[in-house]
Enzyme design. Sequence first.
Site, PDB file in Angstrom:
ATOM      1  CG  PHE A  24      -1.706  -1.281   1.380  1.00  0.00           C
ATOM      2  CD1 PHE A  24      -2.670  -1.685   0.467  1.00  0.00           C
ATOM      3  CD2 PHE A  24      -1.395  -2.135   2.429  1.00  0.00           C
ATOM      4  CE1 PHE A  24      -3.322  -2.898   0.620  1.00  0.00           C
ATOM      5  CE2 PHE A  24      -2.042  -3.348   2.588  1.00  0.00           C
ATOM      6  CZ  PHE A  24      -3.005  -3.729   1.682  1.00  0.00           C
ATOM      7  CB  THR A  28       1.935  -1.705  -8.495  1.00  0.00           C
ATOM      8  OG1 THR A  28       2.466  -2.849  -7.818  1.00  0.00           O
ATOM      9  CG2 THR A  28       1.435  -2.133  -9.865  1.00  0.00           C
ATOM     10  CD  GLU A  94       3.496  -7.916  -5.931  1.00  0.00           C
ATOM     11  OE1 GLU A  94       4.317  -8.103  -5.012  1.00  0.00           O
ATOM     12  OE2 GLU A  94       2.395  -7.370  -5.768  1.00  0.00           O
TER      13      GLU A  94
END
Length: 191
Positions: A24, A28, A94
């Site tokens: 959070f 990304t 990721e």
Amino acid sequence: MSESFPHSVPKDIGWIEVIAGCMFSGKTEELIRRLRRAKIAKQSVMVFKPTIDNRYSESEIVSHNEQALPSKLVTSTQEILELAKDAKVIGIDEVQFFSPDIVDVCNKLANQGKRVIVAGLDQDYKGIPFEPVPQLLAIAEYITKTLAICVECGNPADKTQRKVVSSERVLVGASNLYEARCRRCHFIPSE
Ligand code: ZN
């Protein structure tokens, strides 16, 4: 490009950029922002993510605020080397879920003259450095640490708080399982 390149802008060589932080924190989102701008500049872009992360979409990388970019799911780092041959800009999301040889793959791609941008968690749910991100941070030319906001106290947060008890290092989930916490409010859940 100035905010990504505080020193000088590389011209005819490749390099590695790492975007690292807790969940959070907008990793990304930041990756998508950089890749979009490369696309607007008509540079060939390829985006990869590991098969373990199928939270939102099979063929896109999607940030928690639902921005999306087409991406290729890969199971091995060698696939990235092969599929990225014709691209000038490589994005990897990721990255903490890839095997340690992702470090070598990123170096090879950068040595071929490509811009390599990777995003990933720098710590696991215990606050322990999450390989291979520390190794990637060491070899990168450009590093961005993204911070979230602690849901408990509002301070800058760089820890991922797991909300359930599990000793698995990888437990894929989003806000159902995790939230951002500062170092004061973060703890390791135990039974
Ligand atoms: Zn806090």
